[in-house]
Design an enzyme around this catalytic site. Structure first.
Site, PDB file in Angstrom:
ATOM      1  N   HIS A   1       3.096 -26.110  12.111  1.00 26.86           N
ATOM      2  CA  HIS A   1       4.106 -25.155  11.851  1.00 26.86           C
ATOM      3  C   HIS A   1       4.827 -25.638  10.727  1.00 26.86           C
ATOM      4  O   HIS A   1       4.799 -27.053  10.318  1.00 26.86           O
ATOM      5  CB  HIS A   1       4.813 -25.383  13.333  1.00 26.86           C
TER       6      HIS A   1
ATOM      7  N   ASP B   1       4.003 -33.274  16.553  1.00 25.26           N
ATOM      8  CA  ASP B   1       4.896 -32.283  17.123  1.00 25.26           C
ATOM      9  C   ASP B   1       4.331 -31.858  18.251  1.00 25.26           C
ATOM     10  O   ASP B   1       3.127 -31.030  18.404  1.00 25.26           O
ATOM     11  CB  ASP B   1       4.398 -31.105  16.244  1.00 25.26           C
TER      12      ASP B   1
ATOM     13  N   GLN C   1       4.693 -27.229  21.557  1.00 23.64           N
ATOM     14  CA  GLN C   1       3.888 -26.335  22.328  1.00 23.64           C
ATOM     15  C   GLN C   1       3.091 -26.965  23.385  1.00 23.64           C
ATOM     16  O   GLN C   1       2.626 -26.372  24.448  1.00 23.64           O
ATOM     17  CB  GLN C   1       2.576 -25.607  21.483  1.00 23.64           C
TER      18      GLN C   1
ATOM     19  N   LYS D   1      12.223 -24.369  24.411  1.00 30.12           N
ATOM     20  CA  LYS D   1      10.545 -23.919  24.433  1.00 30.12           C
ATOM     21  C   LYS D   1       9.955 -24.347  25.856  1.00 30.12           C
ATOM     22  O   LYS D   1       8.736 -24.137  26.437  1.00 30.12           O
ATOM     23  CB  LYS D   1       9.307 -24.397  23.569  1.00 30.12           C
TER      24      LYS D   1
ATOM     25  N   CYS E   1       5.076 -18.844  11.480  1.00 27.41           N
ATOM     26  CA  CYS E   1       5.586 -20.046  10.632  1.00 27.41           C
ATOM     27  C   CYS E   1       4.419 -20.876  10.400  1.00 27.41           C
ATOM     28  O   CYS E   1       4.494 -22.283  10.376  1.00 27.41           O
ATOM     29  CB  CYS E   1       6.592 -20.914  11.610  1.00 27.41           C
TER      30      CYS E   1
END
Length: 421
Positions: A126, A203, A206, A229, A369
């Site tokens: 991302h 990261d 998610q 999120k 993104c």
């Protein structure tokens, strides 16, 4: 809240926990990878903080300020336990995943990276975990090395290891792809990086909403995510960092709460982490509500959350299997993590997204993104379906029925169009 794990997938009581879903015309909300709706417990935590405890933290020697500080630090402890961090001071509250990445880049990155060095990223990142590293390389004269993604939409451990060299200083990798929902072998990637003495930023934006994360087990040096999120508020995020690494970081920003004292003559002495990296008044209510979001998920049970993801992803794959011209991108069924991305022959993803919206179904369409990743896949974009704990198999059936009626509209693949990032 009482939820039967055996019937969790079909449970309407979960949906009842989310006031957003009780509005007027029913909306099928399938854009959870972008942001999730909030359970009543999170909304209550926000209101309760501002109603009963609102005061500035850390610097007020009166009951209300001390109570606010205590709630803020209790929230940090909840996040610490949720991530499996060893120490509460390893949890830094930020504004978002993007803010957390920029913090590491502008502190550790600028300490370590020089002209001729290398920073390794994967081809699926991302922009939040790509652009800060790219700018660092551009400004320092370092080289950005991109690890390609394999045919299954994952980062291959051997390819990642081959990209590491004697001048590699840092590596950045997504735990879960925000485009395809595929899960990277982070523990193996981190181990390879550490064999080369390379520090790794993960990261987890998610991953955190869909599965329990143990940063110690992963071996991650840094791990970040956004609260919105994971059923928490917008404007709050988390950076986990190993204590010994955080202790060496200079302040990301300076101002209130970061110093022991200031004179015009003496050098400034900064306080230890986490306060040194949380300049100014923090989003206290956001931290408190984020803790409530984790407690809500823990109440549902991570096994139930993962079974729910598995059921909905597989139901979606079955639902679209018979639709002409529809292709599933990647391999989301091998380790379901709440995302299915689709491409449509002869149709622009904006066409499909607009059609679904007119039928009360919200999905994300475009490049998410991650335009460099979509370029490598040879796609102008995808229609991304992403799930939360409140989605149901009945919504998948409705999605399938509407997708079966998609026809070419104003945009087509042959027409140039702006790519919304």
């Amino acid at each position: 809240m009482t939820h039967s794990l055996e019937h969790f997938v079909l449970s309407e009581t979960v949906r009842e926990d989310f006031p957003f879903l009780r509005q007027g015309d029913p909306l099928v909300y399938l854009d959870n990878a972008a942001t999730t709706q909030k359970p009543q417990a999170v909304l209550d935590a926000l209101i309760d903080y501002y109603t009963r405890s609102n005061s500035n933290v850390g610097r007020g020697y009166y009951r209300l300020s001390m109570e606010s500080t205590e709630r803020y630090e209790q929230a940090r402890a909840v996040v610490q336990r949720a991530l499996g961090a060893r120490h509460p001071e390893e949890v830094i509250f930020t504004r978002s995943t993007t803010d957390a990445t920029n913090l590491v880049v502008d502190t550790l990155g600028r300490q370590l990276v020089r002209a001729g060095d290398q920073v390794v990223v994967t081809g699926m990142e991302h922009n939040s975990n790509l652009l800060p590293w790219r700018r660092l390389c551009e400004e320092t004269g370092a080289k950005l090395v991109v690890v390609p993604v394999n045919a299954q939409g994952r980062v291959d451990t051997a390819a990642f290891a081959a990209a590491l060299g004697p001048r590699t200083r840092l590596a950045a990798v997504a735990h879960v792809s925000n485009v395809l929902g595929t899960v990277n072998p982070v523990q193996e990637l981190v181990a390879e990086a550490h064999r080369h003495g390379v520090i790794v930023m993960v990261d987890g934006a998610q991953a955190v909403p869909h599965r329990p994360v143990d940063v110690a087990e992963l071996g991650a040096d840094f791990y970040c995510f956004s609260g919105h999120k994971v059923y928490g508020p917008m404007g709050i995020g988390v950076l986990y960092g190993r204590r010994e690494l955080l202790a060496e970081l200079p302040p990301y920003q300076v101002g209130g709460g970061t110093v022991k004292g200031v004179t015009f003559a003496e050098p400034v002495e900064y306080v230890p982490v986490p306060n040194r990296l949380e300049a100014g008044t923090p989003h206290v209510a956001g931290a408190v509500a984020l803790a409530a979001a984790f407690e809500y998920l823990e109440h549902l049970g991570w096994d139930a959350v993962r079974r729910h993801d598995d059921t909905l992803v597989r139901a979606t794959l079955d639902a679209v299997a018979g639709l002409d011209g529809v292709r599933v991108v990647g391999d989301p069924g091998s380790d379901p993590c709440g995302i299915v991305s689709l491409s449509f022959e002869g149709l622009h993803p904006y066409d499909v997204g607009g059609h679904l919206d007119r039928h009360g179904i919200a999905v994300r369409c475009g490049v998410h993104c991650a335009s460099t990743f979509l370029d490598d896949l040879g796609l102008v974009g995808t229609v991304r379906i992403s799930f939360g704990v409140y989605n149901t198999p009945a919504e998948i059936e409705r999605l399938r029925d509407v997708l079966a009626t998609v026809e070419p509209g104003f945009w087509t693949l042959e027409q140039p169009t702006t790519r919304f990032l």
